[in-house]
Design an enzyme around this catalytic site. Structure first.
Site, short mmCIF file in Angstrom:
data_model
loop_
_atom_site.label_atom_id
_atom_site.label_comp_id
_atom_site.label_asym_id
_atom_site.label_seq_id
_atom_site.Cartn_x
_atom_site.Cartn_y
_atom_site.Cartn_z
CB SER A 1 -31.85 -3.84 21.97
OG SER A 1 -30.98 -3.84 23.09
CB SER A 2 -28.36 -8.19 22.58
OG SER A 2 -27.47 -7.18 23.06
CB THR B 1 -3.46 -3.08 -21.87
OG1 THR B 1 -3.13 -4.46 -21.96
CG2 THR B 1 -4.20 -2.82 -20.56
CG ASN B 2 -1.87 1.47 -22.57
OD1 ASN B 2 -2.04 0.72 -21.60
ND2 ASN B 2 -0.66 1.89 -22.92
#
Length: 468
Positions: free
Chosen positions: A316-317, A139-140
């Protein structure tokens, strides 16, 4: 169902899946991000390329037979072509320095190879994940090499959207070349420039970062294949190192080489830090540009309002008619995330100990995340913002000629003190620099008209000092 075993015990594995017991254990141990290896196909592809190159080297050295080589390479090619990616279920962040990712790859390749040879999944006596697929590897060396190959590809892929952004800025620079505006330092009026000059600097900024991205590929060209566990090459053939270099070049079509010192290369994560630094550099500069775009488009009636950004959605709401600069805002936030990812990479690189840095999984995760979101942000900024920007020419013009800042153009002609006196009176009386200079007969109308010609305020030019 099939039964698989390891030295810890045995588990039931569905007959439908191609991964094996070690992958299943890892998926149960590491439910961390819910962001799995299958989310990053470039990493799966690069890992399969490493496995294929290793197999080609192993068969040439007589370490596996021709029948196994054909089956394993067939399996690798399937993964390289984008098939069976749903079989990669391990979490991107995991303990074990990437062993779970490597074994997910080994098991899937082994079972695909077994199926190709006419065997059942799990009949590892015919093709074993460790003994055959992982032959001459650890793996390394396999994990970091696959990671570097993937990073190389991601760097290459980042160039196209960056070029598109550069070209979009350059096009706007041409469109706005005639639009005179006020330059500002410290958010205060400075001296005139053109809006085209402003956008040209953005194009140049991106172009320079493209050079950085291309150069960064050189930092990940050195691999440590053949180093196995810690770089000494234990369990590998003496000729494997030179052979794997040729094979990885053949498989990838890229100029990868093996490091001169595999022990150093196995423990070093410096290349990742450098690549992450380039991504951070892009993010920092891109965020600054987005700050500029938001500021220049502020208003529309109580801000600068020098440019118009494309209207993308209601803002904007509660405030009717409000439109926000949502595209630069989202890019800002992506840039913040990339900068944060860079810190994670730096901390993980620093945290390594002795002959191996076990934190490469989080390095990989953060780098891939940065590549994905930064690439998307650049494309979004280009197509949904920059390409649709327009200029408010009259506003830009009026800011210049109502500004105190143009008094700087008088300096070479009447000196600093007289210019400062005019500026002070203009501020106090709310009148223009031009009118006060003319009223006090410091300069004639013809002289003032010549001095305040846009072309004379936008670049160096010869002048002579006027007498008192």
């Amino acid at each position: 169902m099939r039964i698989e075993h390891d030295f810890i015990g045995q588990m039931e594995i569905s007959d439908e899946v191609y991964y094996g017991i070690q992958t299943l254990r890892a998926s149960e141990n590491f439910f961390i991000t819910n962001d799995k290896l299958c989310s990053y196909p470039v990493f799966i592809k690069s890992f399969a390329q490493v496995k294929k190159a290793a197999t080609l080297a192993n068969v040439q050295l007589g370490l596996i037979d021709e029948k196994l080589k054909i089956a394993i390479c067939h399996a690798c090619d399937l993964l390289i072509d984008g098939k069976y990616h749903d079989q990669f279920i391990v979490d991107m962040i995991q303990g074990g320095a990437g062993t779970s990712t490597n074994m997910n790859m080994n098991e899937v390749i082994a079972n695909l190879a077994l199926e190709y040879m006419g065997h059942q999944k799990g009949e590892y006596q015919f093709c074993h994940p460790n003994d055959h697929v992982n032959r001459s590897q650890s793996t390394n060396d396999a994990y970091p090499s696959a990671l570097k190959i993937a990073i190389y590809e991601r760097l290459s892929n980042l160039v196209a959207p960056m070029k598109a952004l550069r070209d979009a800025f350059a096009q706007k620079a041409k469109e706005f070349a005639h639009v005179i505006k006020m330059g500002r330092t410290q958010l205060q009026d400075a001296v005139p420039m053109t809006l085209g000059q402003e956008f040209e600097t953005y194009a140049l900024m991106v172009d320079r970062d493209i050079e950085q991205v291309l150069d960064a590929r050189n930092w990940v060209r050195e691999l440590n294949l053949g180093g196995t566990a810690i770089g000494t090459g234990i369990n590998s053939h003496p000729d494997y190192r030179s052979l794997i270099e040729k094979k990885i070049q053949e498989v990838t079509g890229r100029p990868f080489v093996m490091a001169n010192n595999l022990i150093e290369a196995t423990q070093s994560t410096g290349a990742y830090v450098q690549v992450s630094g380039v991504l951070k550099r892009i993010a920092v500069k891109l965020s600054k540009v987005c700050n500029d775009l938001r500021l220049l488009s502020s208003g529309p009636r109580a801000g600068l309002n020098e440019i118009n950004l494309p209207k993308m959605q209601p803002g904007s709401s509660i405030m009717p008619g409000k439109v926000n600069p949502v595209i630069p805002e989202v890019v800002n936030q992506v840039c913040f995330a990339v900068i944060g990812n860079d810190l994670s990479v730096a901390l993980a690189a620093e945290g390594g100990q002795l002959q191996l840095n076990v934190f490469e999984p989080v390095i990989a995760y953060k780098l891939f995340h940065s590549f994905v979101i930064l690439g998307r942000a650049i494309e979004t900024l280009t197509t949904k913002c920059v390409e649709g920007i327009t200029a408010n020419e009259k506003i830009c013009h009026d800011y210049v000629f109502n500004s105190i800042g143009i008094v700087t153009a008088l300096n070479p002609h009447i000196g600093y003190e007289k210019s400062a006196m005019i500026a002070k009176e203009a501020l106090k009386s709310d009148r223009s620099i031009y009118d006060i200079a003319l009223e006090k007969k410091i300069l004639t109308k013809e002289q003032l008209d010549d001095i305040f010609k846009p072309e004379n305020m936008l670049s160096p030019h010869a002048f002579k000092k006027h007498k008192d």
